[in-house]
Motif scaffolding. Structure first.
Motif, PDB file in Angstrom:
ATOM      1  N   PHE A  21       8.128  12.822  18.302  1.00 41.60           N
ATOM      2  CA  PHE A  21       8.336  13.674  17.132  1.00 41.60           C
ATOM      3  C   PHE A  21       7.890  12.962  15.857  1.00 41.60           C
ATOM      4  O   PHE A  21       7.185  13.527  15.024  1.00 41.60           O
ATOM      5  N   VAL A  22       8.289  11.696  15.725  1.00 44.62           N
ATOM      6  CA  VAL A  22       7.920  10.942  14.523  1.00 44.62           C
ATOM      7  C   VAL A  22       6.399  10.795  14.440  1.00 44.62           C
ATOM      8  O   VAL A  22       5.798  10.963  13.387  1.00 44.62           O
ATOM      9  N   ALA A  23       5.771  10.537  15.594  1.00 48.77           N
ATOM     10  CA  ALA A  23       4.316  10.389  15.602  1.00 48.77           C
ATOM     11  C   ALA A  23       3.649  11.694  15.175  1.00 48.77           C
ATOM     12  O   ALA A  23       2.737  11.714  14.345  1.00 48.77           O
ATOM     13  N   ARG A  24       4.171  12.801  15.725  1.00 50.20           N
ATOM     14  CA  ARG A  24       3.573  14.100  15.385  1.00 50.20           C
ATOM     15  C   ARG A  24       3.760  14.401  13.903  1.00 50.20           C
ATOM     16  O   ARG A  24       2.862  14.865  13.228  1.00 50.20           O
ATOM     17  N   LEU A  25       4.982  14.096  13.419  1.00 49.52           N
ATOM     18  CA  LEU A  25       5.273  14.304  11.997  1.00 49.52           C
ATOM     19  C   LEU A  25       4.296  13.492  11.151  1.00 49.52           C
ATOM     20  O   LEU A  25       3.752  13.972  10.150  1.00 49.52           O
ATOM     21  N   GLY A  26       4.045  12.251  11.570  1.00 47.14           N
ATOM     22  CA  GLY A  26       3.116  11.395  10.853  1.00 47.14           C
ATOM     23  C   GLY A  26       1.731  12.011  10.793  1.00 47.14           C
ATOM     24  O   GLY A  26       1.086  12.050   9.743  1.00 47.14           O
ATOM     25  N   HIS A  27       1.274  12.569  11.916  1.00 48.60           N
ATOM     26  CA  HIS A  27      -0.051  13.206  11.939  1.00 48.60           C
ATOM     27  C   HIS A  27      -0.097  14.386  10.990  1.00 48.60           C
ATOM     28  O   HIS A  27      -1.054  14.561  10.246  1.00 48.60           O
ATOM     29  N   TRP A  28       0.952  15.199  11.024  1.00 51.34           N
ATOM     30  CA  TRP A  28       0.974  16.375  10.142  1.00 51.34           C
ATOM     31  C   TRP A  28       0.976  15.960   8.676  1.00 51.34           C
ATOM     32  O   TRP A  28       0.274  16.546   7.856  1.00 51.34           O
ATOM     33  N   LEU A  29       1.770  14.924   8.363  1.00 47.79           N
ATOM     34  CA  LEU A  29       1.822  14.466   6.969  1.00 47.79           C
ATOM     35  C   LEU A  29       0.478  13.910   6.539  1.00 47.79           C
ATOM     36  O   LEU A  29       0.016  14.165   5.426  1.00 47.79           O
ATOM     37  N   ALA A  30      -0.182  13.171   7.432  1.00 50.31           N
ATOM     38  CA  ALA A  30      -1.500  12.626   7.095  1.00 50.31           C
ATOM     39  C   ALA A  30      -2.487  13.774   6.859  1.00 50.31           C
ATOM     40  O   ALA A  30      -3.278  13.749   5.916  1.00 50.31           O
ATOM     41  N   GLY A  31      -2.399  14.803   7.711  1.00 55.43           N
ATOM     42  CA  GLY A  31      -3.267  15.961   7.542  1.00 55.43           C
ATOM     43  C   GLY A  31      -3.011  16.649   6.216  1.00 55.43           C
ATOM     44  O   GLY A  31      -3.938  17.024   5.488  1.00 55.43           O
ATOM     45  N   LEU A  32      -1.731  16.775   5.871  1.00 54.60           N
ATOM     46  CA  LEU A  32      -1.336  17.413   4.613  1.00 54.60           C
ATOM     47  C   LEU A  32      -1.879  16.622   3.427  1.00 54.60           C
ATOM     48  O   LEU A  32      -2.430  17.186   2.474  1.00 54.60           O
ATOM     49  N   ALA A  33      -1.739  15.295   3.513  1.00 58.33           N
ATOM     50  CA  ALA A  33      -2.230  14.431   2.432  1.00 58.33           C
ATOM     51  C   ALA A  33      -3.741  14.581   2.294  1.00 58.33           C
ATOM     52  O   ALA A  33      -4.275  14.655   1.182  1.00 58.33           O
ATOM     53  N   ALA A  34      -4.448  14.655   3.447  1.00 55.58           N
ATOM     54  CA  ALA A  34      -5.908  14.803   3.402  1.00 55.58           C
ATOM     55  C   ALA A  34      -6.271  16.136   2.760  1.00 55.58           C
ATOM     56  O   ALA A  34      -7.194  16.214   1.943  1.00 55.58           O
ATOM     57  N   ALA A  35      -5.520  17.197   3.118  1.00 56.81           N
ATOM     58  CA  ALA A  35      -5.809  18.514   2.552  1.00 56.81           C
ATOM     59  C   ALA A  35      -5.580  18.491   1.045  1.00 56.81           C
ATOM     60  O   ALA A  35      -6.385  19.020   0.268  1.00 56.81           O
ATOM     61  N   ALA A  36      -4.479  17.859   0.618  1.00 54.74           N
ATOM     62  CA  ALA A  36      -4.192  17.777  -0.813  1.00 54.74           C
ATOM     63  C   ALA A  36      -5.306  17.011  -1.527  1.00 54.74           C
ATOM     64  O   ALA A  36      -5.768  17.418  -2.600  1.00 54.74           O
ATOM     65  N   ALA A  37      -5.761  15.918  -0.915  1.00 55.85           N
ATOM     66  CA  ALA A  37      -6.842  15.128  -1.515  1.00 55.85           C
ATOM     67  C   ALA A  37      -8.113  15.964  -1.623  1.00 55.85           C
ATOM     68  O   ALA A  37      -8.827  15.907  -2.626  1.00 55.85           O
ATOM     69  N   ALA A  38      -8.376  16.796  -0.584  1.00 58.75           N
ATOM     70  CA  ALA A  38      -9.582  17.631  -0.610  1.00 58.75           C
ATOM     71  C   ALA A  38      -9.491  18.645  -1.745  1.00 58.75           C
ATOM     72  O   ALA A  38     -10.479  18.909  -2.434  1.00 58.75           O
ATOM     73  N   VAL A  39      -8.280  19.209  -1.960  1.00 56.43           N
ATOM     74  CA  VAL A  39      -8.116  20.179  -3.045  1.00 56.43           C
ATOM     75  C   VAL A  39      -8.372  19.508  -4.386  1.00 56.43           C
ATOM     76  O   VAL A  39      -9.116  20.023  -5.233  1.00 56.43           O
ATOM     77  N   VAL A  40      -7.788  18.317  -4.574  1.00 49.97           N
ATOM     78  CA  VAL A  40      -7.974  17.589  -5.840  1.00 49.97           C
ATOM     79  C   VAL A  40      -9.464  17.300  -6.048  1.00 49.97           C
ATOM     80  O   VAL A  40     -10.019  17.522  -7.122  1.00 49.97           O
ATOM     81  N   ALA A  41     -10.140  16.828  -4.968  1.00 43.53           N
ATOM     82  CA  ALA A  41     -11.570  16.520  -5.078  1.00 43.53           C
ATOM     83  C   ALA A  41     -12.354  17.776  -5.432  1.00 43.53           C
ATOM     84  O   ALA A  41     -13.246  17.748  -6.281  1.00 43.53           O
ATOM     85  N   GLY A  42     -12.001  18.894  -4.778  1.00 41.15           N
ATOM     86  CA  GLY A  42     -12.704  20.146  -5.047  1.00 41.15           C
ATOM     87  C   GLY A  42     -12.549  20.578  -6.492  1.00 41.15           C
ATOM     88  O   GLY A  42     -13.508  20.976  -7.143  1.00 41.15           O
ATOM     89  N   VAL A  43     -11.307  20.474  -7.013  1.00 42.67           N
ATOM     90  CA  VAL A  43     -11.059  20.869  -8.403  1.00 42.67           C
ATOM     91  C   VAL A  43     -11.833  19.953  -9.345  1.00 42.67           C
ATOM     92  O   VAL A  43     -12.456  20.389 -10.309  1.00 42.67           O
TER      93      VAL A  43
END
Lengths: 169, 447
Positions: A21-43
């Motif tokens: 569960f912790v590993a999966r949570l970590g993957h999801w959080l990393a994905g979320l962080a990457a998505a947020a970074a992509a939005v910031v880069a796009g803006v």
């Protein structure tokens, strides 16, 4: 160190083991962080807003002789003047955006050879649409302006004698 | 105090030995001196310890990958020099080119070196891809085939972003046309904005292309390049050497051969650059393209295809090429003849036949499109580009059915597309004012 809860040893009936569960949570959080970074880069990289005026100055009546086509270089337009009136249309090829040139039969694009007649209608080559025509208006100062936000029917000449109120200035 | 001096004396006495240890930490490896040499050096470390003799013969690889890598190295080097004197600003860029060409000592040399190496890299990378494809060396090396394909696309991207930088006519109108081209693909409007940095091509565009050209794309390419090399080791060496051959040590058998090719390529480029006079077109005029306005030769086939139809020639044709290449390792599942260029006589006959037929059909289509009077009813469907695509799919089916081999079918389809690219390139070279066709011996009319 003692486990503070018996389930720390991951009993078999647990649907998702804690480590997984912790590993999966970590993957999801990393994905979320990457998505947020992509939005910031796009803006950050988004293009500057288009603040160009949609109304461009063509000139005075005297600049355009009857039965001629005049190239208005700074705004990539052609002004056609005949006895019936004025017409203004784009010099930008509808195929891939090069500026067309005058020829005996009309216009030709030097990039891919699209051919247009004297009114900007397609004769041959890769272009599929005619050169767009725009509304022509007379400003309060008596000069001629093209309204690039108002496309008109191809080949329609306008006499434009009166000044539209509040135009131009 | 005396202890301090004694220690200092020891340190000084041991200094030469310490210095040597910085470079050669005392790792004890196998006794074999050739493998010890490979272990000591990062560049050598990229090599396997042992290689199979067949992969060392010139005709196994034609050294095309190494030539590409050498040219990339020369591009990084000459690019660094060019960066020192270039300003990515539309007001300054063209003047920088003039300075390079005529004022800065050695400027013309580095500009020529960068340009020739870039052209050479496109050629070598393209031939490398063809060699690997027609040798079926992508089999069981799918990942490295993708890395290679991405490297080729990055090379094309670097060429494209590079030729905007002089801010001459060719640069400006090439970007203008490609930006308009993006309007024909889904999501292209967003991509166009991101690329141009504004509604029009301007200072923002130049800075973005500069950043892509000098930082992002070379970094990606270098990273993928090392992955590409690493995968060769992971995949057990170059394809086609698997069978029972005895291996030889990489040092000296492989490394010295590589050094020879590297030095020959560098020598050739330096001599050519010293002799070559790099052209510089007229400065960019955003209101009037030259007549004709031509892309560099490696994109000229695409420009010719786009002059048939923006969608068929500019989007579908390159899309089909890339899709066929990307799918190739999954379509072809045969393991015979891997690593040998067109190993079966049957395959050679089919591929050469398809190539010759495609040249003939393509020439007829081009002639029809150039000389034909009336435009066809559906110009986006009926044009030389879509004709050649149809022919390549036909070749895939016919050759595949008749030989019973998916690999030979795809080879025939690729041979047809290759013929189309060559034919369009030659036609593109023959285009004159108003994009009219002129034979090489005909003179262009004065505009």
């Amino acid at each position: 160190m003692q486990p503070d809860h018996p389930s720390g040893n991951a009993p078999v009936d647990e649907p998702v083991p804690r480590r997984a569960f912790v590993a999966r949570l970590g993957h999801w959080l990393a994905g979320l962080a990457a998505a947020a970074a992509a939005v910031v880069a796009g803006v950050f990289l988004a293009p500057a807003a288009n603040r160009r005026s949609r109304r461009v100055l063509l000139g005075t009546d005297g600049d355009f002789k009857v039965r001629t086509v005049t190239w208005v270089r700074h705004s990539d337009l052609f002004v056609l003047r005949e006895e019936e009136g004025f017409g203004v249309f784009s010099a930008r090829c509808t195929h891939l955006g090069c500026i067309v040139r005058r020829t005996a039969e009309g216009f030709v694009c030097p990039c891919h050879g699209a051919r247009y007649d004297a009114y900007g209608r397609v004769i041959a080559g890769p272009a599929r649409r005619a050169l767009p025509w725009y509304r022509i208006v007379r400003g309060s100062d008596g000069r001629l302006w093209a309204d690039l936000s108002a496309e008109v029917e191809s080949g329609r000449l306008e006499a434009i004698v009166s000044a539209a109120p509040g135009e131009g200035a | 105090m005396s202890r301090f001096l004694a220690e200092l004396g020891d340190a000084l006495r041991a200094f030469p030995e310490s210095l040597r240890r910085v470079f050669r930490p005392g790792v004890s490896g196998p006794d074999d001196p050739s493998s010890a040499r490979l272990r000591r050096n990062l560049l050598f470390h990229l090599h396997p310890l042992k290689v199979r003799p067949r992969t060392l013969t010139f005709s196994a690889t034609f050294a095309l990958g190494l030539c590409t890598a050498t040219l990339f190295f020369l591009l990084l080097l000459s690019g660094l020099f060019l960066m020192m004197v270039y300003t990515p600003d539309p007001q300054r860029a063209y003047a920088c080119m003039q300075d390079l060409q005529w004022a800065i000592p050695g400027g013309a040399f580095f500009r020529a070196l960068h340009r020739l190496a870039a052209h050479g890299m496109v050629v070598c990378a393209g031939l490398h891809l063809l060699r690997v494809m027609f040798a079926a060396a992508y089999r069981r090396r799918e990942l490295n085939w993708f890395f290679g394909l991405s490297l080729l696309l990055l090379t094309a991207g670097l060429s494209f972003t590079g030729y905007l930088l002089p801010w001459d006519q060719r640069a400006f109108w090439a970007v203008n046309v490609s930006a308009s081209m993006l309007e024909n693909v889904p999501g292209g409007e967003t991509l166009r904005g991101l690329l141009l940095g504004g509604p029009d091509i301007g200072a923002d565009t130049l800075v973005r292309f500069y950043t892509l050209h000098v930082a992002l794309l070379p970094a990606l390419l270098a990273g993928l390049f090392f992955l590409h090399l690493w995968r060769i080791r992971k995949d057990g060496g170059l394809a086609g050497g698997e069978a029972q051959e005895a291996s030889v040590p990489a040092w000296p058998d492989l490394v010295l051969r590589e050094a020879l090719v590297f030095l020959l390529v560098v020598l050739a480029l330096v001599v050519l650059s010293a002799l070559h006079d790099t052209p510089l077109g007229p400065p960019a005029d955003p209101h009037r393209p030259d007549n004709p306005e031509k892309a560099p030769w490696y994109f000229l086939w695409l420009q010719e295809a786009v002059s048939h139809s923006a969608v068929a020639g500019g989007v579908v044709l390159p899309g089909l090429l890339i899709a066929l290449l990307a799918l190739l390792p999954f379509l072809d599942r045969g393991d015979e003849g891997v690593g040998r260029l067109l190993s079966s006589p049957l395959g050679r006959r089919w591929a050469c036949g398809a190539f010759a037929l495609a040249l003939a059909v393509g020439a007829a289509l081009q002639w029809w499109s150039i000389a034909g009077g009336d435009a066809p009813a559906h110009p986006d469907l009926l044009n030389p580009s879509s004709g050649m695509m149809a022919l390549s799919l036909l070749a895939l089916l016919v050759c595949g059915m008749r030989t019973g081999s998916v690999r030979l079918g795809v080879f025939c389809a690729m041979a047809v597309l290759l013929a189309a690219v060559l034919l369009f390139l030659v036609t593109g070279l023959c285009r004159g004012p108003e994009w009219r066709f002129f034979w090489p011996w005909e003179e262009w009319p004065v505009a």
